[in-house]
Design an enzyme around this catalytic site. Structure first.
Site, PDB file in Angstrom:
ATOM      1  N   LYS A 123      -4.587  -1.848  14.791  1.00  0.00           N
ATOM      2  CA  LYS A 123      -4.073  -0.871  15.753  1.00  0.00           C
ATOM      3  C   LYS A 123      -4.844  -0.926  17.063  1.00  0.00           C
ATOM      4  O   LYS A 123      -6.074  -1.041  17.077  1.00  0.00           O
ATOM      5  CB  LYS A 123      -4.136   0.528  15.152  1.00  0.00           C
ATOM      6  CG  LYS A 123      -3.235   0.708  13.941  1.00  0.00           C
ATOM      7  CD  LYS A 123      -3.341   2.109  13.387  1.00  0.00           C
ATOM      8  CE  LYS A 123      -2.403   2.273  12.190  1.00  0.00           C
ATOM      9  NZ  LYS A 123      -2.837   1.512  11.011  1.00  0.00           N
ATOM     10  N   ASP A 134     -18.425   3.822  12.853  1.00  0.00           N
ATOM     11  CA  ASP A 134     -17.182   4.077  12.131  1.00  0.00           C
ATOM     12  C   ASP A 134     -16.444   2.752  11.967  1.00  0.00           C
ATOM     13  O   ASP A 134     -15.699   2.316  12.847  1.00  0.00           O
ATOM     14  CB  ASP A 134     -16.333   5.093  12.894  1.00  0.00           C
ATOM     15  CG  ASP A 134     -15.122   5.564  12.080  1.00  0.00           C
ATOM     16  OD1 ASP A 134     -14.844   4.955  11.030  1.00  0.00           O
ATOM     17  OD2 ASP A 134     -14.470   6.530  12.498  1.00  0.00           O
ATOM     18  N   VAL A 170      -5.588   0.181   2.621  1.00  0.00           N
ATOM     19  CA  VAL A 170      -5.688  -1.282   2.502  1.00  0.00           C
ATOM     20  C   VAL A 170      -6.770  -1.652   1.497  1.00  0.00           C
ATOM     21  O   VAL A 170      -6.544  -2.436   0.570  1.00  0.00           O
ATOM     22  CB  VAL A 170      -5.972  -1.921   3.875  1.00  0.00           C
ATOM     23  CG1 VAL A 170      -6.359  -3.393   3.716  1.00  0.00           C
ATOM     24  CG2 VAL A 170      -4.760  -1.797   4.790  1.00  0.00           C
ATOM     25  N   GLU A 189       0.831  -1.208   0.000  1.00  0.00           N
ATOM     26  CA  GLU A 189       0.000   0.000   0.000  1.00  0.00           C
ATOM     27  C   GLU A 189       0.867   1.259   0.000  1.00  0.00           C
ATOM     28  O   GLU A 189       2.065   1.213   0.263  1.00  0.00           O
ATOM     29  CB  GLU A 189      -0.917   0.003   1.219  1.00  0.00           C
ATOM     30  CG  GLU A 189      -0.175  -0.014   2.540  1.00  0.00           C
ATOM     31  CD  GLU A 189      -0.859   0.824   3.608  1.00  0.00           C
ATOM     32  OE1 GLU A 189      -1.109   2.009   3.336  1.00  0.00           O
ATOM     33  OE2 GLU A 189      -1.110   0.290   4.696  1.00  0.00           O
ATOM     34  N   LYS A 220      -6.061  10.470   0.086  1.00  0.00           N
ATOM     35  CA  LYS A 220      -6.089   9.161   0.725  1.00  0.00           C
ATOM     36  C   LYS A 220      -7.317   8.427   0.191  1.00  0.00           C
ATOM     37  O   LYS A 220      -8.445   8.874   0.381  1.00  0.00           O
ATOM     38  CB  LYS A 220      -6.166   9.311   2.244  1.00  0.00           C
ATOM     39  CG  LYS A 220      -6.162   8.001   3.015  1.00  0.00           C
ATOM     40  CD  LYS A 220      -6.204   8.298   4.513  1.00  0.00           C
ATOM     41  CE  LYS A 220      -6.209   7.024   5.336  1.00  0.00           C
ATOM     42  NZ  LYS A 220      -6.272   7.321   6.792  1.00  0.00           N
ATOM     43  N   SER A 273     -14.060   0.473   9.298  1.00  0.00           N
ATOM     44  CA  SER A 273     -13.192   0.590   8.138  1.00  0.00           C
ATOM     45  C   SER A 273     -13.683  -0.247   6.964  1.00  0.00           C
ATOM     46  O   SER A 273     -14.192  -1.366   7.129  1.00  0.00           O
ATOM     47  CB  SER A 273     -11.777   0.150   8.520  1.00  0.00           C
ATOM     48  OG  SER A 273     -10.948   0.089   7.383  1.00  0.00           O
ATOM     49  N   ALA A 274     -13.476   0.302   5.764  1.00  0.00           N
ATOM     50  CA  ALA A 274     -13.781  -0.440   4.542  1.00  0.00           C
ATOM     51  C   ALA A 274     -12.837  -1.620   4.345  1.00  0.00           C
ATOM     52  O   ALA A 274     -13.092  -2.495   3.510  1.00  0.00           O
ATOM     53  CB  ALA A 274     -13.696   0.491   3.338  1.00  0.00           C
ATOM     54  N   ASP A 275     -11.753  -1.654   5.124  1.00  0.00           N
ATOM     55  CA  ASP A 275     -10.779  -2.749   4.987  1.00  0.00           C
ATOM     56  C   ASP A 275     -11.430  -4.110   5.188  1.00  0.00           C
ATOM     57  O   ASP A 275     -11.091  -5.079   4.494  1.00  0.00           O
ATOM     58  CB  ASP A 275      -9.648  -2.583   6.014  1.00  0.00           C
ATOM     59  CG  ASP A 275      -8.787  -1.356   5.767  1.00  0.00           C
ATOM     60  OD1 ASP A 275      -9.020  -0.664   4.762  1.00  0.00           O
ATOM     61  OD2 ASP A 275      -7.904  -1.094   6.605  1.00  0.00           O
TER      62      ASP A 275
END
Length: 301
Positions: free
Chosen positions: A156, A135, A103, A22, A83, A137-139
């Protein structure tokens, strides 16, 4: 629509091992010149394992797989680089922007050109409720649908890790621990949350991934930092509480929250999080290279 460098294209077409990398960590995750050093070290680590590195970004509106030295430097030094996750690809392409892929953005592009292995630092996940309950993540969704192996150091510690693992389970993603029984927590080794399976050899990782690949689902492989490089959990949690308090005071939310917290954590730990971040990124690239080699060998057998 996607530009693939000659080296990467030749490797893909001939069945050689390739690892996608990435670019968000270059443009947003690390300060200059550390960001450029880590990008170069990651590519070198992939090569040392016998695979071809393919750093992904959008260059002037063109999704690009396999960046030149000049393009890496441009991402590392240009202010205002976008981003981009999967959601933002159309905007970045149509607007002819210079953009770093997250990602999910990297997986979306790399999967289109036939790459099967991807290395990153840590994946995104679910943020902590109640304020950030939605919230997510799209990951997570992208890891599930990409049919790729994502190598990481877990997620994280500033995320809601139990919820993150539950979402991965709901998406059908196996969370494999490479020589660990527990889910790594990026800067720390973790120890509280179990992985779905512990895997101790590169060959077994490749076999499991290819079996999962046949059922149209991606796989997550998690590798913890070595003990000497990991940050003490108590020290980290104290620093995180202070960083989160400052974020609240400064009204930082949404996509800006994670970069803000990472910067504050580096300050509060006298740079230890930055050192750990750098080491885990390169470690993951090296492991991904080795797995890519095993996958290529298994597919050619």
């Amino acid at each position: 629509m996607i530009h693939v460098s000659p080296e990467v294209r030749q490797a893909i077409d001939s069945g050689k091992p390739v690892v996608a990398l990435e670019s968000t960590l270059i443009a947003h995750g690390l300060p200059y010149p550390v960001n450029l050093d880590v990008a170069r070290d990651s590519e070198a680590a992939v090569r040392s394992s016998g695979a071809i590195p393919a750093t992904v970004a959008i260059i002037n509106g063109v999704p690009t797989v396999g960046l030149s030295t000049k393009q890496l430097e441009e991402l590392a030094t240009t202010p205002g680089v976008l981003k981009v996750s999967r959601r933002d690809l159309g905007v970045a392409i149509a607007g002819k922007h210079l953009a770093a892929t997250t990602v999910s953005g990297t997986l979306a592009i790399a999967a289109q050109v036939g790459i099967r292995v991807f290395a990153t630092g840590g994946i995104g996940g679910a943020h902590r409720p109640p304020a950030n309950e939605w919230d997510i993540s799209a990951d997570i969704a992208e890891i599930a649908r990409s049919r790729m192996l994502t190598v990481c150091a877990g997620a994280k510690n500033l995320l809601d890790l139990p919820r993150t693992l539950e979402l991965l389970e709901s998406a059908g993603v196996p969370v494999l621990g490479f020589r660990t029984d527990t889910f790594p927590e990026f800067y720390t080794r973790g120890g509280a949350l179990p992985v779905s399976a512990r895997i101790d050899t590169i060959e077994d990782v490749a076999s499991i991934f290819l079996a999962q690949w046949a059922f149209n689902t991606g796989t997550l492989l998690c590798q913890p930092l070595p003990h000497d490089d990991a940050i003490d959990e108590v020290v980290f949690k104290m620093a995180l509480r202070i960083a989160e308090s400052r974020a609240t005071d400064d009204c930082v939310t949404g996509a800006k929250l994670t970069p803000y917290l990472l910067a504050r954590l580096a300050e509060l730990t006298s740079g230890r999080t930055l050192v750990a971040n750098r080491k885990l990124i390169v470690n993951n690239a090296r492991l991904a290279g080795a797995v890519a080699v095993a996958v290529a060998m298994a597919m050619s057998a």
